[in-house]
Design a protein around this motif. Structure first.
Motif, short mmCIF file in Angstrom:
data_model
loop_
_atom_site.label_atom_id
_atom_site.label_comp_id
_atom_site.label_asym_id
_atom_site.label_seq_id
_atom_site.Cartn_x
_atom_site.Cartn_y
_atom_site.Cartn_z
N UNK A 63 24.41 3.33 13.36
CA UNK A 63 24.43 4.09 12.12
C UNK A 63 23.01 4.48 11.74
N UNK A 93 21.17 4.95 8.10
CA UNK A 93 21.24 4.83 6.65
C UNK A 93 20.00 5.47 6.06
N UNK A 106 19.47 1.11 -3.06
CA UNK A 106 20.20 0.52 -1.96
C UNK A 106 20.31 1.48 -0.78
N UNK A 107 20.47 0.97 0.44
CA UNK A 107 20.72 1.85 1.60
C UNK A 107 22.07 2.55 1.43
N UNK A 144 24.86 5.07 3.60
CA UNK A 144 25.23 5.55 4.92
C UNK A 144 25.01 7.05 5.04
N UNK A 150 29.24 6.83 17.02
CA UNK A 150 30.15 5.99 17.81
C UNK A 150 30.14 6.33 19.30
N UNK A 185 25.53 -6.17 11.14
CA UNK A 185 24.62 -5.05 11.32
C UNK A 185 23.21 -5.60 11.52
N UNK A 217 31.29 0.49 9.04
CA UNK A 217 30.22 0.77 8.09
C UNK A 217 30.22 -0.25 6.96
N UNK A 218 29.05 -0.52 6.45
CA UNK A 218 28.91 -1.37 5.28
C UNK A 218 28.38 -0.54 4.13
N UNK A 219 28.82 -0.91 2.94
CA UNK A 219 28.42 -0.22 1.73
C UNK A 219 27.71 -1.22 0.83
N UNK A 220 26.61 -0.77 0.27
CA UNK A 220 25.70 -1.69 -0.40
C UNK A 220 25.77 -1.59 -1.92
#
Lengths: 110, 115
Positions: free
Chosen positions: A34, A36, A43-44, A46, A51, A98, B103-106
């Motif tokens: 990814x 970011x 905050x980070x 996306x 993929x 991650x 995916x991660x969300x912060x």
């Protein structure tokens, strides 16, 4: 050696320029990747998921080369609002972890 | 934006005091994470949770404990804060059961200063 490595920059570019960020990862077991974006003291968020061999979203193109364990992010026609730190991230299936690079700082000037 | 809040947003405390940071989500995501971010190190995983009462250690877990008694809340505790724990703490969520959802969300982050 860090698991995910990026050139920290800063990259200082004029508006309208094309800029490319590179990222290497050391663990070939990485499942996906990814990019970011992180604005100062925020905050980070996306930006893009990578993929397969890569993908494109408007002015942004991400590419993945698994043989070389290398990921890139290309930004075309840079805008002032693109100024931020860009984080390269590798995903490991175990525990859904991650691993973040330290980030590359971009400053777009008028 | 994903529904993630963190509290407090800012905290100044003294060495040796206990501190608890809270992460709250309204997305019903299964996975929750705590990271710290420091200059020169980037984001590093402290602990994570893969379900209620299911937690595991991350890269920098020493000096930290976590608890998750409800899906929506993930608590990070510094039992006895030290100056080396001065940092920005981010919570993140993800739901691997969703399609393509590695995916991660912060959350917005908590700035902690230990004097």
């Amino acid at each position: 050696r860090k698991e995910v490595e990026q050139d920290p920059g800063p990259f200082n570019v004029p508006e309208g320029a094309t800029v490319a960020f590179n990222c290497t990862y050391s663990n070939s077991a990485s499942q996906s990747f990814f990019w970011y974006r992180q604005d100062c003291r925020k905050e980070p968020k996306l930006l893009m998921s990578v993929y397969s061999s890569g993908n494109e979203d408007g002015r942004f193109t991400a590419q993945l080369n698994r043989a070389s364990q290398y990921i890139s992010l290309l930004i075309r026609d840079s805008k002032l609002s693109d100024s931020a730190t860009y984080l390269c991230v590798a995903f490991y299936n175990q525990g859904g972890k991650l691993i973040f690079g330290q980030g590359t700082e971009l400053s777009v000037k008028p | 934006d994903a529904g993630i809040t963190q509290s407090p947003r800012h905290k100044v405390t003294e060495t040796g005091t206990p501190v608890t940071l809270r992460c709250h989500q309204t997305e019903n995501h299964r996975y929750m994470y705590w990271y710290r971010q420091d200059p020169g190190h980037g984001l590093r995983l402290i602990h994570y949770s893969y379900g209620v009462k299911d937690t595991d250690k991350g890269e920098v877990s020493d000096g930290y404990s976590v608890s998750r008694s409800k899906t929506e809340d993930f608590l990070l505790t510094l039992e006895s804060a030290t100056s080396s724990q001065t940092s920005v703490y981010f919570c993140a969520i993800s739901d691997p059961t969703s399609g393509g959802a590695d995916e991660q969300f912060f959350g917005p982050g908590t700035r902690l200063t230990v004097l």
